[in-house]
Design a protein around this motif. Structure first.
Motif, PDB file in Angstrom:
ATOM      1  N   ALA A 184       0.686  -1.158   0.182  1.00 49.53           N
ATOM      2  CA  ALA A 184       0.025  -0.474  -0.580  1.00 49.53           C
ATOM      3  C   ALA A 184       0.824   0.760  -0.227  1.00 49.53           C
ATOM      4  N   LEU A 185       2.203   1.393   0.689  1.00 51.02           N
ATOM      5  CA  LEU A 185       2.079   2.170   0.972  1.00 51.02           C
ATOM      6  C   LEU A 185       3.286   2.873  -0.356  1.00 51.02           C
ATOM      7  N   LEU A 186       4.448   1.720  -1.381  1.00 51.81           N
ATOM      8  CA  LEU A 186       4.909   1.961  -2.403  1.00 51.81           C
ATOM      9  C   LEU A 186       3.577   2.423  -3.945  1.00 51.81           C
ATOM     10  N   LEU A 187       2.575   1.183  -3.772  1.00 54.83           N
ATOM     11  CA  LEU A 187       1.903   1.538  -5.280  1.00 54.83           C
ATOM     12  C   LEU A 187       0.689   2.697  -5.266  1.00 54.83           C
ATOM     13  N   GLY A 188       1.082   2.728  -3.437  1.00 54.14           N
ATOM     14  CA  GLY A 188       0.288   4.112  -3.494  1.00 54.14           C
ATOM     15  C   GLY A 188       0.786   5.695  -3.379  1.00 54.14           C
ATOM     16  N   LEU A 189       1.650   5.124  -2.656  1.00 55.69           N
ATOM     17  CA  LEU A 189       2.665   6.385  -3.350  1.00 55.69           C
ATOM     18  C   LEU A 189       3.092   6.520  -5.109  1.00 55.69           C
ATOM     19  N   ILE A 190       2.932   5.594  -5.822  1.00 51.88           N
ATOM     20  CA  ILE A 190       3.077   5.226  -7.307  1.00 51.88           C
ATOM     21  C   ILE A 190       1.773   6.418  -7.899  1.00 51.88           C
ATOM     22  N   ASN A 191       0.902   5.594  -7.573  1.00 54.40           N
ATOM     23  CA  ASN A 191      -0.681   5.941  -7.799  1.00 54.40           C
ATOM     24  C   ASN A 191      -1.132   7.096  -7.542  1.00 54.40           C
ATOM     25  N   VAL A 192      -0.608   8.343  -6.489  1.00 58.00           N
ATOM     26  CA  VAL A 192      -0.324   9.577  -6.455  1.00 58.00           C
ATOM     27  C   VAL A 192       0.518  10.501  -7.211  1.00 58.00           C
ATOM     28  N   ARG A 193       1.413   9.428  -8.169  1.00 55.36           N
ATOM     29  CA  ARG A 193       1.972  10.634  -8.389  1.00 55.36           C
ATOM     30  C   ARG A 193       1.382  10.504 -10.530  1.00 55.36           C
ATOM     31  N   TYR A 194       1.295   8.786 -10.790  1.00 53.48           N
ATOM     32  CA  TYR A 194       1.040   8.331 -11.434  1.00 53.48           C
ATOM     33  C   TYR A 194      -0.396   7.901 -11.830  1.00 53.48           C
ATOM     34  N   ARG A 195      -1.842   8.179 -12.466  1.00 50.49           N
ATOM     35  CA  ARG A 195      -2.028   7.417 -12.037  1.00 50.49           C
ATOM     36  C   ARG A 195      -2.607   6.912 -13.154  1.00 50.49           C
ATOM     37  N   ASP A 196      -1.976   6.460 -14.027  1.00 51.00           N
ATOM     38  CA  ASP A 196      -1.811   5.411 -14.964  1.00 51.00           C
ATOM     39  C   ASP A 196      -2.427   3.977 -14.549  1.00 51.00           C
ATOM     40  N   LEU A 197      -0.944   4.367 -13.143  1.00 51.32           N
ATOM     41  CA  LEU A 197      -1.533   2.937 -12.340  1.00 51.32           C
ATOM     42  C   LEU A 197      -2.613   1.926 -11.888  1.00 51.32           C
TER      43      LEU A 197
END
Length: 284
Positions: A184-197
């Motif tokens: 959740a920490l890793l994917l949540g962080l990436i998804n905040v920056r890159y919404r395509d995730l």
């Protein structure tokens, strides 16, 4: 002398950077600890999310239980016959596997939205970011508890005796939750920056469901097809919990791979999250 001074300055700068990076990682670990201290908040919010999901429903969260029972009845009777397995073997395998998959799938698909879905709170309330992670873990633990009703019914119906191996459920569940935090920490962080995730992950998880031994047995995949078992991380976490639920201790390989994924996952997440976590409030 000039070269020596330049070299010394470079070494000092490097040492300072390492100390700074180490301090940031320690800050993340403190955030994980501090998030636990807010458990009254995230436990309340997690239970409220479960209730909100079934608002104005007469049976509420028990819809999760009925859904799992319906899947077990329909898919179990169909696939059990196609695969030639007796119902006494296939139904317990299906119910436990599907129940665990619902849990794992939620940790991944909801984990990517841990910060995006709480954007307003992140901007306005000063709480550790892990509070939102613990909230989704707790919510899905509650749903897992409702789904477990079908599991106990299957135990009684097919006379499956899970003891004494069922005690291994606790360390297995603890390891899954430990992985749920870094995911959740890793994917949540990436998804905040890159919404395509946010679009990629649900589609990838739908594919992962069919290539993970849930509807079928792991030993059914032979030859080159075995890569879908042994190179599938979801297999190890499902088996880690499914085996003791069915009265069998997980193999040493299952524990070793699950532990290895845990170490690698946290090893990647800690420095990445430590470096970018301060920007989450601006990105959401």
């Amino acid at each position: 002398m000039l070269r020596d001074d330049g070299s010394s300055a470079a070494i000092k700068i490097k040492e300072t950077k390492l100390r700074t990076d180490g301090s940031k990682v320690l800050d993340v670990l403190r955030e994980v600890r501090d998030g636990w201290r807010w458990r009254e908040l995230w436990m309340t919010l997690g239970w409220r999310d479960v209730q909100t999901r079934h608002r104005q429903s007469h049976i509420g969260p028990f819809w999760n239980t009925l859904s799992l029972a319906f899947v077990a009845t329909c898919i179990g009777s169909l696939y059990g016959g196609i695969m030639g397995h007796p119902m006494s073997d296939y139904i317990p395998h299906l119910v436990t596997g599907y129940m665990i998959w619902i849990f794992l799938n939620a940790l991944v698909t909801e984990g990517k939205d841990a910060f995006v879905s709480n954007a307003s709170a992140i901007r306005e309330i000063a709480v550790p970011g892990t509070v939102y992670v613990y909230k989704l873990l707790w919510k899905n633990l509650i749903i897992l508890g409702f789904n477990a009703i079908v599991y106990f019914a299957v135990l009684a119906l097919y006379q499956v005796w899970p003891f004494p191996s069922i005690v291994l459920v606790l360390p297995a569940l603890a390891m899954i939750l430990l992985n749920g935090i870094w995911v959740a920490l890793l994917l949540g962080l990436i998804n905040v920056r890159y919404r395509d995730l946010g679009q990629l992950i649900p589609n990838a998880m739908r594919l992962a469901f069919f290539v993970t031994p849930i509807l079928w047995f792991p030993d059914s995949a032979s030859g080159i097809r075995a890569v879908f078992v042994y190179f599938n991380p979801f297999y190890y976490f499902i088996e880690l919990l499914r085996a003791p639920l069915l009265g069998q201790p997980p193999g040493l390989l299952i524990w070793a791979v699950a532990f290895g994924i845990t170490v690698v996952g946290w090893g990647i997440t800690l420095p990445v999250y430590a470096h970018w976590r301060r920007r989450i409030a601006f990105w959401v």
